[in-house]
Design a protein around this motif. Sequence first.
Motif, PDB file in Angstrom:
ATOM      1  N   ARG A  37     -58.359   5.655  30.966  1.00 49.63           N
ATOM      2  CA  ARG A  37     -59.247   4.548  31.328  1.00 49.63           C
ATOM      3  C   ARG A  37     -58.511   3.227  31.502  1.00 49.63           C
ATOM      4  NH1 ARG A  37     -63.952   4.704  26.988  1.00 49.63           N
ATOM      5  NH2 ARG A  37     -62.150   5.123  25.648  1.00 49.63           N
ATOM      6  N   SER A  38     -57.424   3.015  30.761  1.00 50.97           N
ATOM      7  CA  SER A  38     -56.683   1.761  30.867  1.00 50.97           C
ATOM      8  C   SER A  38     -55.213   2.007  30.558  1.00 50.97           C
ATOM      9  CB  SER A  38     -57.239   0.717  29.899  1.00 50.97           C
ATOM     10  OG  SER A  38     -56.960   1.076  28.559  1.00 50.97           O
ATOM     11  N   TRP A  54     -50.558  10.875  35.219  1.00 46.54           N
ATOM     12  CA  TRP A  54     -51.744  10.144  34.776  1.00 46.54           C
ATOM     13  C   TRP A  54     -52.672   9.850  35.946  1.00 46.54           C
ATOM     14  CZ3 TRP A  54     -52.764   9.723  29.735  1.00 46.54           C
ATOM     15  CH2 TRP A  54     -51.712   9.852  28.834  1.00 46.54           C
ATOM     16  N   SER A  55     -53.969  10.043  35.717  1.00 46.44           N
ATOM     17  CA  SER A  55     -54.975   9.817  36.763  1.00 46.44           C
ATOM     18  C   SER A  55     -56.027   8.858  36.236  1.00 46.44           C
ATOM     19  CB  SER A  55     -55.622  11.142  37.168  1.00 46.44           C
ATOM     20  OG  SER A  55     -56.538  10.961  38.223  1.00 46.44           O
ATOM     21  N   PRO A  56     -56.195   7.683  36.844  1.00 48.08           N
ATOM     22  CA  PRO A  56     -57.168   6.709  36.343  1.00 48.08           C
ATOM     23  C   PRO A  56     -58.607   7.174  36.540  1.00 48.08           C
ATOM     24  CG  PRO A  56     -56.293   5.981  38.448  1.00 48.08           C
ATOM     25  CD  PRO A  56     -55.504   7.201  38.053  1.00 48.08           C
ATOM     26  N   GLY A  57     -59.462   6.882  35.556  1.00 48.74           N
ATOM     27  CA  GLY A  57     -60.874   7.244  35.677  1.00 48.74           C
ATOM     28  C   GLY A  57     -61.483   7.562  34.338  1.00 48.74           C
ATOM     29  N   ASN A  58     -62.731   7.990  34.365  1.00 44.37           N
ATOM     30  CA  ASN A  58     -63.409   8.421  33.135  1.00 44.37           C
ATOM     31  C   ASN A  58     -64.473   9.441  33.491  1.00 44.37           C
ATOM     32  OD1 ASN A  58     -66.219   7.070  33.256  1.00 44.37           O
ATOM     33  ND2 ASN A  58     -64.851   5.335  33.635  1.00 44.37           N
ATOM     34  N   ALA A 106     -59.129  13.364  40.379  1.00 43.71           N
ATOM     35  CA  ALA A 106     -58.388  14.010  39.287  1.00 43.71           C
ATOM     36  C   ALA A 106     -58.431  15.529  39.383  1.00 43.71           C
ATOM     37  CB  ALA A 106     -58.953  13.558  37.940  1.00 43.71           C
ATOM     38  N   PHE A 107     -59.490  16.086  39.985  1.00 44.91           N
ATOM     39  CA  PHE A 107     -59.676  17.539  40.024  1.00 44.91           C
ATOM     40  C   PHE A 107     -58.922  18.222  41.175  1.00 44.91           C
ATOM     41  CE2 PHE A 107     -62.939  17.233  36.831  1.00 44.91           C
ATOM     42  CZ  PHE A 107     -63.026  18.516  36.305  1.00 44.91           C
ATOM     43  N   GLU A 108     -58.265  17.475  42.017  1.00 45.82           N
ATOM     44  CA  GLU A 108     -57.523  18.091  43.123  1.00 45.82           C
ATOM     45  C   GLU A 108     -56.445  19.036  42.588  1.00 45.82           C
ATOM     46  OE1 GLU A 108     -57.903  18.104  46.316  1.00 45.82           O
ATOM     47  OE2 GLU A 108     -59.483  16.588  46.551  1.00 45.82           O
ATOM     48  N   ASN A 109     -56.485  20.289  43.043  1.00 53.20           N
ATOM     49  CA  ASN A 109     -55.475  21.304  42.700  1.00 53.20           C
ATOM     50  C   ASN A 109     -55.424  21.642  41.211  1.00 53.20           C
ATOM     51  OD1 ASN A 109     -54.523  21.387  45.464  1.00 53.20           O
ATOM     52  ND2 ASN A 109     -53.426  19.469  45.046  1.00 53.20           N
ATOM     53  N   ILE A 110     -56.542  21.523  40.524  1.00 54.37           N
ATOM     54  CA  ILE A 110     -56.613  21.833  39.097  1.00 54.37           C
ATOM     55  C   ILE A 110     -57.098  23.265  38.902  1.00 54.37           C
ATOM     56  CG2 ILE A 110     -57.844  21.349  36.946  1.00 54.37           C
ATOM     57  CD1 ILE A 110     -55.635  19.349  37.585  1.00 54.37           C
ATOM     58  N   ASP A 111     -56.419  24.015  38.035  1.00 55.32           N
ATOM     59  CA  ASP A 111     -56.803  25.389  37.707  1.00 55.32           C
ATOM     60  C   ASP A 111     -57.505  25.490  36.356  1.00 55.32           C
ATOM     61  OD1 ASP A 111     -55.568  26.671  40.033  1.00 55.32           O
ATOM     62  OD2 ASP A 111     -53.658  26.128  39.101  1.00 55.32           O
ATOM     63  N   TYR A 112     -57.030  24.694  35.394  1.00 55.58           N
ATOM     64  CA  TYR A 112     -57.572  24.771  34.028  1.00 55.58           C
ATOM     65  C   TYR A 112     -57.933  23.372  33.519  1.00 55.58           C
ATOM     66  CZ  TYR A 112     -55.397  29.377  34.297  1.00 55.58           C
ATOM     67  OH  TYR A 112     -55.031  30.638  34.697  1.00 55.58           O
ATOM     68  N   VAL A 113     -59.063  23.297  32.824  1.00 55.57           N
ATOM     69  CA  VAL A 113     -59.539  22.009  32.312  1.00 55.57           C
ATOM     70  C   VAL A 113     -59.699  22.079  30.802  1.00 55.57           C
ATOM     71  CG1 VAL A 113     -61.424  20.334  32.298  1.00 55.57           C
ATOM     72  CG2 VAL A 113     -60.724  21.402  34.450  1.00 55.57           C
ATOM     73  N   TYR A 114     -59.127  21.094  30.129  1.00 58.40           N
ATOM     74  CA  TYR A 114     -59.303  20.917  28.685  1.00 58.40           C
ATOM     75  C   TYR A 114     -60.064  19.608  28.483  1.00 58.40           C
ATOM     76  CZ  TYR A 114     -55.521  24.381  28.045  1.00 58.40           C
ATOM     77  OH  TYR A 114     -54.733  25.510  28.057  1.00 58.40           O
TER      78      TYR A 114
END
Length: 333
Positions: free
Chosen positions: A31-32, A57-61, A71-79
Amino acid sequence: MNLVTGGTGLVGAHLLLHLLQNGEKVRALFRSENSIQKTRNLFNQLNKSDLFYQIEWSPGNVNDIPSLELAFENIDYVYHCAALISFDGVEEENLRKINIEGTANMVNCSLAFGVKKFCYVSSIAALGDLKEKETVITEETEWNPEKPHSDYALSKFGAEMEIWRAEQEGLHCIIVNPGVILGIGFWDSGSGEIFTKVKKGIPFYTKGSTGFVFVEDVVMVMHQLMKSDISGERFTLISENIIFKELIFWIAEGIKIKKPTMLAKPWMTSIAWRLDWFFSTVFFQKRRFSRATAKSLHTSDIYSNEKIKKSLNFEFQPIQEVVKKVSFAFSKK
């Protein structure tokens, strides 16, 4: 590529380190710029500063959809580790917004972007309520909506409902329900505050108990679960059920501080939370000691970790040894 939310908090930061040490690529939502410093400090304290620079690092919330889409571009797994932890009644709306709506946004993006698997960090607060003659809380213990629950517990339970909804819609999900997480770093928030307060001197102790777990065990289990074929399951993550008195005494020994000598009885903590409410209301201060916290200090809930131990053949580190490790790091900070 792995996406981690809450990477500037205790669990998320240790998870980033664990994933990098195991050769994984990671992207972390933040976030910051100031919040990133907390994670950098942890890596530096553990002499892993070289790995810190491998984080993307990807800015956002979690409540900003456009930032999540990037942030989700090319993402396979999310924690999904990000959450608001508060037992202050004035935070009810924020708890629902961040913990429930934020989780809904995360799973919706996961479905839209074809994520392979999703791990959600919940809490033992979202587990069920014991019925008469039941003594141990497990993953199968039923939630009783007629019993009182903190706003935090309600928000985590609501978030879990979003996870199960996504599972029904085709997203492979797992949920972990950690107890009180102890770990190195983040001494001014979460369980890290316990060490800070003990150092300043706590005259009282209580005889309530709850489940505790080492953050390194938590992230190790999360990683193993995500690499397994297990899906649609939740797992209680605790090492041991520990009495608060024992924990405080172990910490005092570890940082070489005098142990508290006075037992705080329920009527004493009852007065304390009321005084805290009064001063926070009159002087517009943040609550430091809520009614829910006071109640928890005298509650002796027993949690079972048998399911995760059998599923992964996993052994948790004993809490007394964990306290020694964390106390040593605290003393060297």
